[in-house]
Design a protein around this motif. Structure first.
Motif, short mmCIF file in Angstrom:
data_model
loop_
_atom_site.label_atom_id
_atom_site.label_comp_id
_atom_site.label_asym_id
_atom_site.label_seq_id
_atom_site.Cartn_x
_atom_site.Cartn_y
_atom_site.Cartn_z
N LYS A 1 12.82 -8.62 34.16
CA LYS A 1 12.80 -10.07 34.42
C LYS A 1 13.25 -10.85 33.18
O LYS A 1 14.03 -11.80 33.27
CB LYS A 1 11.41 -10.50 34.89
CG LYS A 1 11.06 -9.97 36.31
CD LYS A 1 9.75 -10.53 36.81
CE LYS A 1 9.19 -9.89 38.08
NZ LYS A 1 9.82 -10.26 39.33
N MET B 1 11.71 -9.71 49.30
CA MET B 1 11.40 -11.11 49.06
C MET B 1 12.66 -11.95 48.84
O MET B 1 12.78 -13.04 49.39
CB MET B 1 10.47 -11.25 47.85
CG MET B 1 9.13 -10.60 48.04
SD MET B 1 8.23 -11.23 49.48
CE MET B 1 7.81 -12.89 48.95
N VAL C 1 3.83 -4.50 51.94
CA VAL C 1 4.15 -5.14 50.65
C VAL C 1 4.99 -4.19 49.79
O VAL C 1 5.91 -4.61 49.09
CB VAL C 1 2.83 -5.53 49.91
CG1 VAL C 1 3.12 -5.94 48.47
CG2 VAL C 1 2.13 -6.65 50.65
N SER D 1 4.40 -11.58 41.38
CA SER D 1 3.08 -11.51 42.01
C SER D 1 1.97 -11.55 40.97
O SER D 1 0.85 -11.91 41.29
CB SER D 1 2.94 -10.19 42.78
OG SER D 1 3.91 -10.06 43.76
N GLU E 1 22.69 -9.39 43.59
CA GLU E 1 22.09 -8.05 43.56
C GLU E 1 22.77 -7.19 42.50
O GLU E 1 23.79 -7.58 41.92
CB GLU E 1 22.19 -7.37 44.93
CG GLU E 1 20.88 -7.30 45.71
CD GLU E 1 19.73 -6.54 45.03
OE1 GLU E 1 19.96 -5.83 44.04
OE2 GLU E 1 18.60 -6.66 45.51
N GLU F 1 9.04 -5.90 40.01
CA GLU F 1 7.89 -6.44 39.26
C GLU F 1 7.75 -5.75 37.90
O GLU F 1 6.76 -5.05 37.62
CB GLU F 1 6.62 -6.29 40.13
CG GLU F 1 5.36 -6.92 39.58
CD GLU F 1 5.34 -8.44 39.63
OE1 GLU F 1 6.40 -9.08 39.73
OE2 GLU F 1 4.24 -9.00 39.55
P1 NAD Z 1 12.07 -5.02 46.36
O1 NAD Z 1 11.92 -3.71 45.67
O2 NAD Z 1 12.10 -5.06 47.85
O3 NAD Z 1 13.36 -5.79 45.85
C1 NAD Z 1 13.69 -5.95 44.49
C2 NAD Z 1 15.18 -6.08 44.44
O4 NAD Z 1 15.57 -6.59 43.17
C3 NAD Z 1 15.92 -4.73 44.62
O5 NAD Z 1 16.79 -4.85 45.74
C4 NAD Z 1 16.70 -4.60 43.31
O6 NAD Z 1 17.96 -3.99 43.48
C5 NAD Z 1 16.84 -6.06 42.93
N1 NAD Z 1 17.30 -6.41 41.59
C6 NAD Z 1 18.20 -7.39 41.36
N2 NAD Z 1 18.46 -7.51 40.06
C7 NAD Z 1 17.72 -6.60 39.44
C8 NAD Z 1 17.59 -6.24 38.09
N3 NAD Z 1 18.25 -6.87 37.13
N4 NAD Z 1 16.73 -5.25 37.80
C9 NAD Z 1 16.03 -4.62 38.77
N5 NAD Z 1 16.14 -4.92 40.09
C10 NAD Z 1 16.98 -5.90 40.41
O7 NAD Z 1 10.86 -5.92 45.80
P2 NAD Z 1 10.20 -7.20 46.49
O8 NAD Z 1 9.05 -6.77 47.32
O9 NAD Z 1 11.26 -8.07 47.06
O10 NAD Z 1 9.57 -7.91 45.19
C11 NAD Z 1 10.35 -8.73 44.35
C12 NAD Z 1 9.43 -9.63 43.53
O11 NAD Z 1 8.64 -10.43 44.41
C13 NAD Z 1 8.43 -8.88 42.64
O12 NAD Z 1 8.23 -9.63 41.48
C14 NAD Z 1 7.17 -8.86 43.50
O13 NAD Z 1 5.99 -8.73 42.75
C15 NAD Z 1 7.27 -10.22 44.17
N6 NAD Z 1 6.55 -10.38 45.44
C16 NAD Z 1 6.52 -9.33 46.33
C17 NAD Z 1 5.86 -9.51 47.55
C18 NAD Z 1 5.79 -8.40 48.58
O14 NAD Z 1 5.02 -8.52 49.53
N7 NAD Z 1 6.58 -7.35 48.47
C19 NAD Z 1 5.26 -10.75 47.86
C20 NAD Z 1 5.35 -11.78 46.92
C21 NAD Z 1 5.98 -11.59 45.71
#
Ligand code: NAD
Ligand code: CAA
Length: 283
Positions: free
Chosen positions: A97, A14, A235, A119, A33, A92
């Motif tokens: 967060k 995302m 997702v 989410s 990151e 998540e």
């Molecule tokens: P992902 O696992 O693909 O990416 C998360 C990223 O956050 C990782 O690359 C991780 O290294 C990074 N990160 C940066 N700082 C961090 C920290 N301090 N602690 C932990 N990780 C850290 O996840 P995603 O699918 O991109 O989801 C991210 C957020 O977006 C979540 O809250 C999720 O619920 C939400 N979301 C996801 C989707 C989906 O379809 N995957 C859709 C809408 C919202």
């Protein structure tokens, strides 16, 4: 509340998409990151998508170059200190967060707006760790961000009208359509979508049909672009597992409880497309 510089936390599925669309819309964008290797992987994914758009004739090489020039990667919070808007898109998990928002609250001026792309978590639980609960909201994008037109704008109990107005303007500037929702777990779309996805896992678990026939059923029978098991892989099984637990904790209704198979896939590291294995295998 003019927004010109945007900070994005996380360059995963995302965060990379959000950083890309913000840079393409003309905002100076800094994406943070946890380490250089993960950052490089995320930035490489953005470059590959932009490159594909150029080769398809959807984007000019000059616009691609200008977008790339507006996009900066970092592993430090300090580079986000002068952003007008911070968009959090990390894992998540509430403690992670809350930790990043606490760190940035100490760095950014009071005028900076903070939003979470969560989410399913409660926005107020994150706003409460900052000294800017009036400039804190949810801004929920959909995957894949460059393609999906919707953004849910989530008003916490403390969010000001000015913040909501600024987020509407920002969403429109990205070329997306905002809808308004209150700070209720799952907001509008996931409240409806997640029980459906979990029911598809239950169908598979109980041997009603194969994964292919479940997916084909919803694609050809209901016109969905992807079947539910393919969408779960898309997702991320880890993300959906967290979402289901959070929604079950909030509502205590069995339809939100993660099915046993989802938990076992999570434990096995079968996270879907991002790990190469989910309900299906990916190269
Ligand atoms: P992902 O696992 O693909 O990416 C998360 C990223 O956050 C990782 O690359 C991780 O290294 C990074 N990160 C940066 N700082 C961090 C920290 N301090 N602690 C932990 N990780 C850290 O996840 P995603 O699918 O991109 O989801 C991210 C957020 O977006 C979540 O809250 C999720 O619920 C939400 N979301 C996801 C989707 C989906 O379809 N995957 C859709 C809408 C919202
Ligand atoms: N990034 C950027 N662009 C992408 C992309 C990505 N990851 N994936 C696909 N695209 C683009 C392609 O380049 C293509 O563009 P053109 O039409 O200009 O050539 C277009 O999208 C269509 O792609 P494809 O032809 O490769 O494949 P498709 O027609 O099957 O579409 C899809 C792919 C858009 C992902 C479509 O299958 C779809 O809409 N799936 C459902 C997605 C969905 O439901 N998302 C919501 C998930 S829930 C959520 O996000 C909320 C949450 O909190 C969990």
């Amino acid at each position: 509340m003019a927004i010109t510089k945007v900070g994005v936390l996380g360059c995963g599925l995302m965060g990379a998409g959000i950083a890309q669309v913000a840079a393409q819309a003309g905002f100076t964008t800094v994406v943070r990151e946890v380490n250089q290797a993960v950052l490089d992987k995320g930035l490489a994914r953005i470059n590959a998508i932009l490159e594909k758009d150029v080769s398809k004739g959807k984007l000019s090489a000059a616009d691609r170059d200008a977008s790339v020039a507006r996009l900066h990667g970092t592993t430090s919070f300090d580079d986000l200190a002068d952003c007008d808007l911070i968009i959090e898109a990390i894992v998540e998990q509430l403690p992670a967060k809350r930790e990043v928002f606490t760190a940035l609250d100490a760095l950014c001026p009071p005028s900076t707006i903070f939003v979470s792309n969560t989410s399913s978590l409660t926005i107020m639980e994150m706003a409460a760790v900052t000294k800017r609960p009036d400039r804190f909201a949810g801004l929920h994008f959909f995957n894949p961000v460059p393609v999906m037109k919707l953004v849910e704008i989530v008003r916490a109990l403390t969010t000001s009208d000015e913040t909501i107005a600024a987020l509407h303007e920002f969403t429109r500037a990205l070329g997306k359509t905002p809808i308004d929702t209150s700070d209720t777990t799952g907001f509008i779309v996931n409240r409806l979508l997640v029980p459906f996805l979990l029911d598809a896992v239950r169908l598979l678990e109980s041997g009603v049909a194969t994964r292919e026939d479940i997916d084909e059923g919803m694609k050809l029978g209901c016109g969905h672009p992807m079947g539910p098991l393919t969408l779960l892989d898309f997702v991320g099984i880890d993300t959906v597992y967290s979402i289901a637990n959070i929604m079950f904790d909030e509502f205590r209704e069995p339809r939100f409880a993660p099915p046993p198979l989802l938990r076992r896939m999570m434990l096995a590291g079968h996270f879907g497309r991002k790990s190469g294995q989910g309900f299906y295998k990916y190269e």
